[in-house]
Write an enzyme that holds these catalytic residues in place. Structure first.
Site, short mmCIF file in Angstrom:
data_model
loop_
_atom_site.label_atom_id
_atom_site.label_comp_id
_atom_site.label_asym_id
_atom_site.label_seq_id
_atom_site.Cartn_x
_atom_site.Cartn_y
_atom_site.Cartn_z
N SER A 28 0.83 -1.21 0.00
CA SER A 28 0.00 0.00 0.00
C SER A 28 0.86 1.26 0.00
CB SER A 28 -0.87 -0.01 1.26
OG SER A 28 -1.58 1.19 1.34
N MET A 29 0.49 2.20 -0.86
CA MET A 29 1.16 3.50 -0.84
C MET A 29 0.12 4.58 -0.99
SD MET A 29 4.38 3.07 -3.36
CE MET A 29 3.47 1.99 -4.44
N HIS A 30 0.23 5.60 -0.18
CA HIS A 30 -0.68 6.73 -0.36
C HIS A 30 -0.08 7.63 -1.43
CE1 HIS A 30 -4.15 8.90 1.09
NE2 HIS A 30 -3.49 9.96 0.66
N GLY A 61 -4.29 3.76 1.59
CA GLY A 61 -5.22 3.63 2.71
C GLY A 61 -6.51 4.42 2.51
N GLU A 167 2.81 0.61 11.90
CA GLU A 167 3.37 1.94 11.62
C GLU A 167 2.91 3.04 12.58
OE1 GLU A 167 3.72 -0.20 9.21
OE2 GLU A 167 5.53 0.44 8.17
N TYR A 169 -0.20 3.71 13.61
CA TYR A 169 -1.55 4.26 13.41
C TYR A 169 -2.50 3.73 14.49
CZ TYR A 169 -0.05 6.02 8.83
OH TYR A 169 0.59 6.70 7.83
N ARG A 217 -1.91 -6.14 8.74
CA ARG A 217 -0.53 -5.64 8.73
C ARG A 217 -0.10 -5.42 10.17
NH1 ARG A 217 1.68 -1.31 4.94
NH2 ARG A 217 3.75 -0.92 5.76
N HIS A 255 5.96 5.46 12.51
CA HIS A 255 6.43 6.64 11.76
C HIS A 255 7.29 7.55 12.62
CE1 HIS A 255 4.65 5.66 8.06
NE2 HIS A 255 3.40 5.92 8.37
N ARG A 258 13.01 6.69 15.30
CA ARG A 258 14.22 7.40 14.87
C ARG A 258 15.25 6.44 14.29
NH1 ARG A 258 13.78 12.43 13.55
NH2 ARG A 258 12.00 11.37 12.71
N GLN A 342 12.28 10.73 -2.98
CA GLN A 342 12.18 12.12 -3.41
C GLN A 342 10.88 12.47 -4.14
OE1 GLN A 342 16.76 12.16 -4.31
NE2 GLN A 342 15.89 14.05 -5.05
N LYS A 568 24.39 30.57 6.03
CA LYS A 568 23.10 30.89 6.63
C LYS A 568 23.04 30.35 8.06
CE LYS A 568 20.93 28.26 3.28
NZ LYS A 568 22.00 27.43 2.82
N ALA A 665 18.17 14.81 -9.52
CA ALA A 665 17.88 13.86 -10.58
C ALA A 665 16.38 13.78 -10.86
CB ALA A 665 18.42 12.49 -10.20
P1 NAP Z 1 22.96 23.36 -2.88
O1 NAP Z 1 22.10 22.35 -2.26
O2 NAP Z 1 22.36 24.53 -3.53
O3 NAP Z 1 23.97 23.84 -1.74
C1 NAP Z 1 24.96 24.78 -1.97
C2 NAP Z 1 25.63 25.12 -0.64
O4 NAP Z 1 26.63 26.06 -0.90
C3 NAP Z 1 24.70 25.73 0.38
O5 NAP Z 1 24.95 25.12 1.61
C4 NAP Z 1 25.06 27.20 0.39
O6 NAP Z 1 24.92 27.58 1.73
C5 NAP Z 1 26.50 27.23 -0.09
N1 NAP Z 1 26.82 28.37 -0.93
C6 NAP Z 1 26.06 28.91 -1.93
N2 NAP Z 1 26.72 29.94 -2.50
C7 NAP Z 1 27.91 30.04 -1.87
C8 NAP Z 1 29.02 30.93 -2.01
N3 NAP Z 1 29.04 31.89 -2.92
N4 NAP Z 1 30.05 30.75 -1.16
C9 NAP Z 1 30.05 29.77 -0.25
N5 NAP Z 1 29.03 28.94 -0.06
C10 NAP Z 1 27.96 29.05 -0.87
O7 NAP Z 1 23.89 22.71 -3.96
P2 NAP Z 1 24.69 21.36 -3.95
O8 NAP Z 1 25.08 20.93 -2.60
O9 NAP Z 1 25.75 21.58 -4.94
O10 NAP Z 1 23.66 20.32 -4.48
C11 NAP Z 1 23.10 20.48 -5.77
C12 NAP Z 1 21.78 19.80 -5.83
O11 NAP Z 1 21.95 18.42 -5.85
C13 NAP Z 1 20.94 20.16 -4.63
O12 NAP Z 1 19.91 21.01 -5.02
C14 NAP Z 1 20.41 18.88 -4.15
O13 NAP Z 1 19.01 18.81 -4.29
C15 NAP Z 1 21.01 17.82 -5.05
N6 NAP Z 1 21.63 16.81 -4.20
C16 NAP Z 1 20.90 16.27 -3.21
C17 NAP Z 1 21.46 15.37 -2.40
C18 NAP Z 1 20.69 14.73 -1.28
O14 NAP Z 1 19.51 14.92 -1.16
N7 NAP Z 1 21.31 14.01 -0.41
C19 NAP Z 1 22.77 15.00 -2.57
C20 NAP Z 1 23.49 15.58 -3.59
C21 NAP Z 1 22.91 16.50 -4.39
P3 NAP Z 1 25.14 29.07 2.27
O15 NAP Z 1 24.64 29.96 1.18
O16 NAP Z 1 24.33 29.12 3.53
O17 NAP Z 1 26.57 29.16 2.55
FE1 SF4 Z 2 10.18 6.68 -4.56
FE2 SF4 Z 2 12.72 7.14 -5.31
FE3 SF4 Z 2 11.76 4.65 -5.31
FE4 SF4 Z 2 10.88 6.34 -7.10
S1 SF4 Z 2 12.98 5.63 -6.91
S2 SF4 Z 2 9.63 4.99 -5.87
S3 SF4 Z 2 10.88 8.27 -5.95
S4 SF4 Z 2 11.99 5.95 -3.55
#
Ligand code: NAP
Ligand code: SF4
Length: 679
Positions: A28-30, A61, A167, A169, A217, A255, A258, A342, A568, A665
């Site tokens: 099941s998936m919502h 569900g 889960e 519920y 379940r 849910h 941790r 995602q 930030k 992606a």
């Molecule tokens: P991002 O998520 O946009 O993060 C960039 C980081 O760099 C931020 O922490 C930002 O924080 C900092 N930053 C921005 N401009 C800056 C500057 N001029 N000088 C210094 N710091 C700066 O980009 P990313 O980490 O390259 O990831 C790219 C994308 O890939 C993301 O949007 C993410 O969705 C995806 N991704 C996701 C995952 C995951 O979910 N695990 C893993 C890999 C990639 P501050 O501005 O606060 O310093």
């Molecule tokens: Fe969900 Fe990612 Fe699996 Fe697609 S690949 S069903 S988004 S967990």
């Protein structure tokens, strides 16, 4: 013979009054399609999965009454007119020789609306509403609601119901003292606390007759402090069997637990041992669940005697033909769920329609279709990251001729960096899928070919898709050309030796990934189940209530001292996935990564990295580090666009080359696929 690859998985399951064609239950998936009036979309979604040969579909569900709604106006089944609408779903699935059961889900204190009910007036840590404690008569009303809902499901043509008892519920809340502090006949010792589910199952069986599937379940491991002991769980399972359930399905963790239970860093089949323990205790079929995403994994689990069926939920979003491809000896063509959450759970928890990162058609079957083209054209796709690959494959699937150009010696772009992160090994499967599909769809792949605009213009394709990705943003820090400064690409591609003390500039997705890569130094707990369980404090529920260790063993000392920095203020990784960000933060904390925010980068030199704090650059502090790794975000790389457009070439820019901010992606694949569906 092809079927002998998965003899256990593909064996029918005789339930006495009916037979399931194989051992795959679509969990099941919502998805969001259950809510409101979206029956046509829901039908299309289920029909594709039924055509894909899944043994038994379980719907998302449906609440048995308004109090049990997950959120206001969520799907419910309380009236005959609603049942009549469900009839279209069941007819459509049956027409494809499929079977479908409806899940009855009462949210209890997890309800995201102001009028939840529960055994006791105790708010959950993950919802803002305090539930009303039910009176004894109120408990009876809820039981009647379950029974009425099951009868209506039968009237609607379902082959059965799944009673959601896990889960955390409503039903689960009666079972543990953590949420049930009643002193009447529905509280007290375990035999009283478990009365509710047993009554629900027994009365449902009486109401629906013998020839109707009732799945219960059951929470086999609660993963919360004060969860059920193993003896209690066994007592419940035996009573549920006695009350007339046909099948028991496995629920893992509340849910609010941790402990990650389904994320990509959870080892494959991480909890099947719990179901296996229960196999000794009951005689009705058991279903096991969580992180089973390949037919070979499922086959192994079944042949090891862990369960009689496997539940695949998200893998059914990723590929509706999972079972069919396994049966036809085409397992290498399966689009594998990478467990990222995602586009599925993260969407559900943001009130958005679910889909799938690797398959944007999931839950969009009526509007995103890859229809054969009437006019065959030629396209050049430049860049083989997720955006370019998706565009190339959909174009080819539709009958266009496609040349895919890639500057590197392998396809995949940034996916090749993701796959080396501990806990992200599933990206190998994604790349495997793409490679196989490129072959099958006869895309002409030109590796190690950095094609220039003039060549593209000379080749006179009917269109060019620019999917050239991103380049790292220059953070313009004084001293950043010092030899101790590395880019994340140097680190993840293994091009640079990294010292023991490291500062990471930028705490986005890539900063987190690099931190995990560096603290684990090539070792991945995801690949070692015992180590992973120990790291998260999971033990046999026979040893400790809920399967939570009283004391957690500390992970091996981290390979490095890592400091993760951002400018930030506020929580690090705030933009990571809604359902997975906490796991990344917890993993880094377990490995003693220092997270510092509100910093300013002053200078890099032999002494290390000089930071200060806030707008006024206060408290200048040297971080004595061997290396500084830049993970400061990305900028689009799209220099091909202007010359191609000037030459009048139809040009489309997608993925990071289009918008680099918050690129992932999911967006890349969705954009590439949707563009290619239109051209
Ligand atoms: P991002 O998520 O946009 O993060 C960039 C980081 O760099 C931020 O922490 C930002 O924080 C900092 N930053 C921005 N401009 C800056 C500057 N001029 N000088 C210094 N710091 C700066 O980009 P990313 O980490 O390259 O990831 C790219 C994308 O890939 C993301 O949007 C993410 O969705 C995806 N991704 C996701 C995952 C995951 O979910 N695990 C893993 C890999 C990639 P501050 O501005 O606060 O310093
Ligand atoms: Fe969900 Fe990612 Fe699996 Fe697609 S690949 S069903 S988004 S967990």
């Amino acid at each position: 013979m092809i079927e002998s690859n998965y003899p256990h998985l593909l064996a029918p399951l005789d339930l006495g009054f009916t037979t399931l064609k194989n051992r795959v239950l679509m969990g099941s998936m919502h998805t969001g399609l259950e809510d409101g009036n979206q029956h046509d979309r829901l039908i299309a979604y289920f029909v594709e999965r039924a055509r894909g040969d899944v043994g038994l579909i379980i719907t998302g569900g449906y609440a048995p009454n308004r109090a049990g709604w997950v959120k206001p106006f969520a799907g419910k089944l309380t009236t005959r007119s609603e049942a009549a609408k469900h009839r279209r779903i069941t007819n459509a699935v049956h027409a494809e020789d499929g079977k479908i059961a409806m899940q009855i889900l009462h949210a209890g204190r997890y309800a995201y609306h102001p009028l939840p009910v529960a055994p006791s007036r105790i708010r959950s840590p993950i919802t803002p509403f305090t539930p009303r404690e039910l009176s004894s008569a109120g408990v009876e009303n809820q039981i009647e609601a379950f029974v009425r809902c099951a009868k209506l499901a039968r009237e609607a043509g379902y082959d059965g119901v799944e009673i959601m008892g896990s889960e955390g519920y409503f039903i689960n809340e009666f079972l543990v003292t953590h949420t049930n502090q009643r002193t009447d006949e529905w509280g007290g010792d375990f035999s009283q606390r478990m009365r509710l589910p047993v009554e629900i199952v027994a009365r449902t069986r009486e109401a629906v007759g013998d020839d109707f599937i009732i799945i219960y379940r059951l929470s086999m491991i609660d993963l919360i402090p004060d969860g059920n002991s193993w003896n209690e769980t066994v007592m419940l399972a035996k009573a549920i069997e006695g009350a007339g359930a046909t099948i028991i399905n496995t629920g893992i963790g509340w849910h609010e637990a941790r402990v990650p239970t389904i994320a990509t860093s959870v080892p494959r089949g991480a909890f099947t041992w719990v179901t296996k323990k229960m196999k000794r205790e009951v005689t009705i079929p058991l279903v096991t669940s969580n992180r089973i995403n390949l037919p070979a994994t499922a086959e192994q689990i079944l042949s090891d005697g862990c369960a009689d069926m496997v539940s695949l939920a998200r893998p059914m979003l990723a590929d509706a033909e999972f079972v069919k491809k396994a049966r036809e000896g085409r397992a290498d063509e399966i689009n594998v769920c990478i467990a990222c959450n995602q586009a599925c759970l993260d969407h559900t928890f943001s009130n958005k329609m679910s889909s799938c990162l690797v398959n944007p058609r999931a839950c969009h079957e009526t509007e995103l279709n890859y229809v054969a083209t009437k006019t065959r054209k030629t396209f050049a796709v430049v860049g083989s990251g997720p955006a370019g690959l998706s565009a190339a494959l959909v174009l080819a699937e539709r009958g266009h001729e496609v040349d895919l150009y890639e500057g590197a010696a392998e396809i995949g772009g940034q996916l090749n960096m993701a796959k080396v992160i501990p806990g992200k090994e599933e990206f190998h499967e994604m790349l495997r899928y793409f490679k196989r599909q490129l072959e099958l769809k006869q895309v002409r792949v030109h590796l190690s070919t950095r094609i220039v605009a003039d060549d593209l213009i000379a080749k006179a394709h009917d269109g060019v898709i620019v999917a050239t990705g991103v380049v790292p943003r220059d953070p313009e820090i004084d001293g950043q050309d010092h030899p101790k400064v590395l880019s994340y690409i140097d680190v993840l591609r293994g091009r640079a030796a990294v010292g023991k003390r490291v500062a990471i500039i930028g705490a986005g997705g890539i900063g987190f990934d690099v931190a995990e890569f560096l603290v684990h130094d090539g070792h991945s707990p995801t690949m070692d189940l015992d180590e992973w369980l120990a790291e998260w404090g999971v033990v046999d529920p026979a040893e400790a209530r809920g399967g939570i260790a009283r004391e957690r063993s500390r992970p091996e000392a981290s390979a490095r001292e890592v400091t993760l920095l951002q400018r930030k203020a506020g929580k690090h990784g705030a933009n990571l996935g809604k359902t997975t960000g906490w796991i990344h933060r917890a993993t880094l904390k377990m490995n003693n990564v220092q997270m510092i925010g509100n910093v300013r980068y002053e200078r890099i030199s032999d002494e290390g990295l000089l930071i200060s704090y806030g707008k006024n650059h206060e408290q200048p502090t040297w971080l004595d580090v061997d290396n500084v790794v830049l993970c400061a975000g990305q900028l689009p790389q799209r220099e091909l666009q202007a010359p191609l457009e000037s030459a009048g070439m139809p040009t489309h820019v997608i993925g990071g080359a289009d918008v680099a901010t918050e690129l992932d992606a999911k967006r890349a694949i969705d954009q590439g696929s949707r563009l290619a569906a239109r051209l």
